[in-house]
Design a protein around this motif. Sequence first.
Motif, PDB file in Angstrom:
ATOM      1  N   GLU A   1     -48.753 -19.417 -87.244  1.00  0.00           N
ATOM      2  CA  GLU A   1     -47.912 -18.826 -88.293  1.00  0.00           C
ATOM      3  C   GLU A   1     -47.622 -17.353 -88.044  1.00  0.00           C
ATOM      4  O   GLU A   1     -46.504 -16.879 -88.286  1.00  0.00           O
ATOM      5  CB  GLU A   1     -48.583 -19.000 -89.658  1.00  0.00           C
ATOM      6  CG  GLU A   1     -48.634 -20.443 -90.133  1.00  0.00           C
ATOM      7  CD  GLU A   1     -49.293 -20.584 -91.497  1.00  0.00           C
ATOM      8  OE1 GLU A   1     -49.570 -19.538 -92.129  1.00  0.00           O
ATOM      9  OE2 GLU A   1     -49.519 -21.725 -91.924  1.00  0.00           O
ATOM     10  N   GLN A   2     -48.626 -16.617 -87.561  1.00  0.00           N
ATOM     11  CA  GLN A   2     -48.430 -15.181 -87.333  1.00  0.00           C
ATOM     12  C   GLN A   2     -47.440 -14.942 -86.200  1.00  0.00           C
ATOM     13  O   GLN A   2     -46.584 -14.042 -86.282  1.00  0.00           O
ATOM     14  CB  GLN A   2     -49.770 -14.511 -87.020  1.00  0.00           C
ATOM     15  CG  GLN A   2     -49.711 -12.990 -87.060  1.00  0.00           C
ATOM     16  CD  GLN A   2     -51.092 -12.354 -86.959  1.00  0.00           C
ATOM     17  OE1 GLN A   2     -52.109 -13.025 -87.071  1.00  0.00           O
ATOM     18  NE2 GLN A   2     -51.122 -11.043 -86.739  1.00  0.00           N
ATOM     19  N   GLN A   3     -47.525 -15.742 -85.152  1.00  0.00           N
ATOM     20  CA  GLN A   3     -46.574 -15.609 -84.044  1.00  0.00           C
ATOM     21  C   GLN A   3     -45.157 -15.949 -84.498  1.00  0.00           C
ATOM     22  O   GLN A   3     -44.198 -15.248 -84.147  1.00  0.00           O
ATOM     23  CB  GLN A   3     -46.981 -16.505 -82.880  1.00  0.00           C
ATOM     24  CG  GLN A   3     -48.219 -16.042 -82.131  1.00  0.00           C
ATOM     25  CD  GLN A   3     -48.480 -16.856 -80.883  1.00  0.00           C
ATOM     26  OE1 GLN A   3     -47.570 -17.395 -80.276  1.00  0.00           O
ATOM     27  NE2 GLN A   3     -49.742 -16.954 -80.493  1.00  0.00           N
ATOM     28  N   ILE A   4     -45.023 -17.011 -85.261  1.00  0.00           N
ATOM     29  CA  ILE A   4     -43.691 -17.406 -85.745  1.00  0.00           C
ATOM     30  C   ILE A   4     -43.095 -16.313 -86.621  1.00  0.00           C
ATOM     31  O   ILE A   4     -41.916 -15.952 -86.462  1.00  0.00           O
ATOM     32  CB  ILE A   4     -43.773 -18.740 -86.511  1.00  0.00           C
ATOM     33  CG1 ILE A   4     -44.125 -19.876 -85.543  1.00  0.00           C
ATOM     34  CG2 ILE A   4     -42.439 -19.041 -87.207  1.00  0.00           C
ATOM     35  CD1 ILE A   4     -44.418 -21.186 -86.234  1.00  0.00           C
ATOM     36  N   ALA A   5     -43.892 -15.757 -87.531  1.00  0.00           N
ATOM     37  CA  ALA A   5     -43.402 -14.694 -88.412  1.00  0.00           C
ATOM     38  C   ALA A   5     -42.936 -13.487 -87.596  1.00  0.00           C
ATOM     39  O   ALA A   5     -41.899 -12.879 -87.903  1.00  0.00           O
ATOM     40  CB  ALA A   5     -44.492 -14.289 -89.392  1.00  0.00           C
ATOM     41  N   ASP A   6     -43.691 -13.156 -86.563  1.00  0.00           N
ATOM     42  CA  ASP A   6     -43.308 -12.035 -85.709  1.00  0.00           C
ATOM     43  C   ASP A   6     -41.965 -12.290 -85.027  1.00  0.00           C
ATOM     44  O   ASP A   6     -41.082 -11.421 -85.014  1.00  0.00           O
ATOM     45  CB  ASP A   6     -44.385 -11.786 -84.646  1.00  0.00           C
ATOM     46  CG  ASP A   6     -43.935 -10.780 -83.606  1.00  0.00           C
ATOM     47  OD1 ASP A   6     -43.879  -9.575 -83.922  1.00  0.00           O
ATOM     48  OD2 ASP A   6     -43.614 -11.202 -82.472  1.00  0.00           O
ATOM     49  N   ARG A   7     -41.796 -13.476 -84.473  1.00  0.00           N
ATOM     50  CA  ARG A   7     -40.536 -13.778 -83.756  1.00  0.00           C
ATOM     51  C   ARG A   7     -39.344 -13.809 -84.711  1.00  0.00           C
ATOM     52  O   ARG A   7     -38.268 -13.291 -84.396  1.00  0.00           O
ATOM     53  CB  ARG A   7     -40.631 -15.117 -83.030  1.00  0.00           C
ATOM     54  CG  ARG A   7     -41.747 -15.347 -82.024  1.00  0.00           C
ATOM     55  CD  ARG A   7     -42.222 -14.178 -81.226  1.00  0.00           C
ATOM     56  NE  ARG A   7     -43.205 -14.613 -80.233  1.00  0.00           N
ATOM     57  CZ  ARG A   7     -44.489 -14.229 -80.209  1.00  0.00           C
ATOM     58  NH1 ARG A   7     -44.954 -13.397 -81.134  1.00  0.00           N
ATOM     59  NH2 ARG A   7     -45.291 -14.673 -79.248  1.00  0.00           N
TER      60      ARG A   7
END
Length: 272
Positions: free
Chosen positions: A14-20
């Motif tokens: 989730e954190q990676q997706i939010a960043d992208r």
Amino acid sequence: MKNIDLGLKASSDEQQIADRLKYHPNVFEFYTSETDFSRDGLKKLAYAIDQVKDFGVKQVILHHPMRYQEYFTELLTPEDKLPQLYRFIEQSSLDLLQLGFDKDVQVLIHGSYSRQTNEFLALYPNLSAAEEYVYQRLDHFQELGKEHVMFENSISPIFYYGDAKIDDYILAKNYRLAFDTSHCFIKWQGDNEKLVAALTHLRKNVVHYHLVDSLGATHDSLEVGKGKIDWQRVLPLLNENATNIFEIVLKDQNDAIEQVNSYKYLQNLKGE
């Protein structure tokens, strides 16, 4: 000349997706791992695909997992000698292709990797027999995946780009291709002429690019503009109908800045 996509890569975290998504990419590639192929893992991946598409990203690619336990997921894997690895490669590919059809997204499968290729080649009487087996596997997944599957080039002795005869054979198969610029560049020890020739030769079958820089010696996956690839020559040779991402080694998996910097570098090079 192709419009360069802001194509970013992440896991289903989730954190990676939010960043992208904060960068508003128009292409999103998920790299998957062994844990994505449990029942809960597949549900999480399906949810992540929906999340990205609901955000407005229309082009989504699912990258087949690179590893299973201590092995790379080599298509060279013979069923009779490594049945557990073979079954994982087969089932994970089927799972991704099912998602590809269900969610109308693309699936990327590697023709080969490089770090363990020689170990797998030793299981075959010669290189020709190994190549024939890999092409049978690629044909199998092409038949299953149709317009939802693509195959990426390696830097190993199996399924690489830049040899005119091999490229002709690949074109005759009419595979949908993913072209990693750094893999081709490294395969030919940093030869921009070989890279340019391969990009030109295979262009009509390329549906997706990994735009990655390299010094041409090892698998370094550098930010675009920080290696030795001649991007001024590369850009006009890209298929205008293909997508792209920037598959760069990140200092922090939760921060895609090196991918975004690569996009900005090519935009500046184009004068946009």
